[in-house]
Design a protein around this motif. Structure first.
Motif, PDB file in Angstrom:
ATOM      1  N   HIS A  65       0.833  -1.206   0.000  1.00 45.13           N
ATOM      2  CA  HIS A  65       0.000   0.000   0.000  1.00 45.13           C
ATOM      3  C   HIS A  65       0.865   1.252   0.000  1.00 45.13           C
ATOM      4  O   HIS A  65       0.572   2.229  -0.709  1.00 45.13           O
ATOM      5  CB  HIS A  65      -0.916  -0.010   1.231  1.00 45.13           C
TER       6      HIS A  65
ATOM      7  N   SER B  41       2.324   1.692  -3.434  1.00 48.16           N
ATOM      8  CA  SER B  41       1.300   2.157  -4.369  1.00 48.16           C
ATOM      9  C   SER B  41       1.001   3.636  -4.152  1.00 48.16           C
ATOM     10  O   SER B  41       0.839   4.398  -5.109  1.00 48.16           O
ATOM     11  CB  SER B  41       0.021   1.324  -4.192  1.00 48.16           C
TER      12      SER B  41
ATOM     13  N   THR C  85       1.551   6.745  -6.770  1.00 44.84           N
ATOM     14  CA  THR C  85       0.472   7.663  -7.143  1.00 44.84           C
ATOM     15  C   THR C  85       0.900   9.116  -6.968  1.00 44.84           C
ATOM     16  O   THR C  85       0.637   9.968  -7.829  1.00 44.84           O
ATOM     17  CB  THR C  85      -0.779   7.387  -6.287  1.00 44.84           C
TER      18      THR C  85
END
Length: 529
Positions: free
Chosen positions: A7, A10, A14
């Motif tokens: 997470h 990620s 982003t």
């Protein structure tokens, strides 16, 4: 545990994607605006000063607001400032597409610059929070590369859009890219702030903006009013007073917008030299070369944009190469070598006559781009290594302000210098024109500027027909030659500045500080001389 790591990775990806999309549209707006300026002038009218403000209003607002935006990002949240900046930038881009006149374009470009400042300061500070060590270096190197993408393809995109849909489509395209950055950032970028941030330094912000704005206005207006005009003297004096006031305010502030004590560190000073140097060997060419290609050489906007790729394309790969080279040599040595290569390219470019085959221009332009790409790839990573991580807003704000404010001032000074060189070259024509066309040499009512000065200013903005109208009887081929002579002198001056910057970079960044983790995580204490 693995889910948490995935997470986090990620989320970092982003954030990086959103900031890089924003980083593409900021230089794209700058370089594309230069290509669009002649078309805007033909469609909406306006004199040389008004057309110069299309670029300079953006750069002035951008540069003067960056440090303030960095402070606001640390205090109120990097995500919040980034999203607000991209939103303002995108909205102003759409309004620019509807602008009814040149003055409106100038005003909206200034507002667009404010949004750009918030987007860059907030995005860069957010990026610094997501990455550490070598990962941070790679992230900021990618950020530099995306700036290069915007610079490389901005002229091509602008040229194609102008020929297909008109100049207004240029601003619609940047608005759409801004919307993409918002879609990426809004759901995935976490909010971070400096827990120790103090109140916003409003007096420092106001005095700095006043100093930069007054000085830039004086430089831009001087070719029209004359350097001896009392208005120019008053503007320069007011800028000096505002600058002194800013320094006094910052020295007495408990948490200043600009921590002047950082300038005691040798490497901090060296990092600030790099964006100043690249202004004069690279950034100014992004504006004056399209003007030459379209206005003087007669190329179509799309062809002019394609030619600009030779200058900007090296930014797609040279920044990454520069980071790899730091495994074998110091950042200072690599940056200095790149600046010397760029200076050689400037001297080469200055010797190319107007009307030469395109390849004669493209090769020296590529040399300049290759040389500039070396410091370009290192300076973003170096900029975040001079202060602790929690002051990332301060670090990126200072560095970005130096870069963008330097670009705005460099553009203003280079435009004035080019007009001055052209006027000096045209001066011998004054006696001939006075003899055969005395009416042509009568200055405008209430103006101290002679037709020679006015024609030179038109030449500097690429308005060949306007210069010919002011000097009737002077052949276009002769005006083109005077422009070429002025451009030649200008490149000599730019090369001299670049060489001096290369020597200063060696002095302040050093030649023996090779490191296996390039420009990664040194602290300000490591930089003390």
């Amino acid at each position: 545990m693995s889910d948490s790591i995935a997470h986090s990775a990620s989320r970092a990806a982003t954030v990086l994607a959103a900031v890089c999309v924003a980083a593409v549209i900021l230089p794209l707006s700058f370089s594309a605006g230069a290509i669009a300026t002649p078309a805007i002038g033909r469609a909406l009218g306006g004199g040389p000063v008004a057309l110069n403000w299309i670029t300079n209003a953006f750069m002035l607002a951008f540069g003067s607001c960056l440090m303030a935006a960095g402070t606001l990002a640390d205090r109120f949240g990097r995500r919040r400032v980034f999203l607000a900046g991209v939103s303002v930038f995108s909205l102003m881009s759409m309004l620019l597409a509807l602008a009814p006149g040149t003055v409106w374009v100038d005003l909206l470009r200034a507002a667009q610059g404010v949004g750009a400042a918030a987007a860059l300061a907030g995005g860069s500070a957010a990026l610094a929070q997501e990455f550490d060590g070598h990962a941070r270096t790679r992230a900021f190197s990618l950020l530099g590369t995306t700036f290069g993408v915007g610079l490389a393809f901005g002229p091509v995109l602008a040229g194609g859009l102008i020929e297909l849909f008109g100049w207004r489509a240029v601003f619609v395209s940047t608005a759409l890219l801004g919307a993409l950055a918002l879609l990426l950032a809004a759901p995935g970028m976490p909010e971070t702030r400096d827990p120790h941030a103090a109140a916003v330094d409003w007096p420092g912000m106001a005095s700095f903006t006043a100093a930069l704005g007054l000085f830039t206005v004086a430089i831009l207006e001087a070719p029209d009013l004359g350097w001896g005009d009392p208005v120019i003297g008053a503007l320069l004096a007011a800028a000096a007073v505002a600058l002194v006031a800013f320094a006094l305010i910052e020295r007495r502030s408990a948490r200043p917008m600009l921590d002047l004590s950082l300038f005691r560190y040798r490497r901090f000073v060296g990092v600030q030299l790099l964006p100043i140097a690249t202004c004069y060997c690279f950034v100014v060419l992004l504006v004056i070369l399209p003007i030459r290609f379209v206005g003087i050489e007669g190329y179509a906007p799309l062809n002019a944009g394609l030619m600009m790729i030779a200058l900007s394309a090296p930014m797609l790969f040279m920044p990454m190469l520069a980071v790899r080279l730091t495994r074998h040599a110091s950042p200072g040595l690599i940056s200095s070598l790149g600046l010397l290569i760029a200076a050689a390219g400037l001297l080469w470019l200055g010797g190319v006559p107007v009307g030469a085959e395109p390849v004669a221009l493209l090769v020296p332009m590529a040399v300049i781009g290759i040389g500039t790409g070396l410091p370009w790839g290192l300076m973003d990573g170096l900029s975040v290594s001079v202060v602790p991580k929690e002051r990332a807003g301060m670090a990126t704000g200072i560095f970005s302000t130096t870069r963008v404010a330097g670009e705005g001032l460099a553009l203003a000074m280079v435009s004035a210098a080019l007009a001055g060189f052209a006027a000096a070259g045209l001066a011998p024509l004054a006696a001939t024109l006075a003899r055969f066309a005395p009416g042509a040499m009568a200055g405008a009512s209430g103006s101290l500027r002679t037709p020679i000065d006015l024609a030179a200013q038109r030449l500097a903005t690429g308005d060949l027909s306007g210069a010919a109208a002011i000097l009737p009887g002077v052949p276009l081929v002769l005006l083109r030659q005077h422009y070429a002579d002025a451009f030649h002198l200008l490149t000599y001056g730019l090369a001299a500045i670049t060489v001096l910057a290369a020597l200063a970079t060696l002095r302040y960044l050093g030649v023996g500080e090779r490191q296996s983790t390039p420009v990664a995580s040194a602290t300000a204490c490591d930089d003390a001389s």
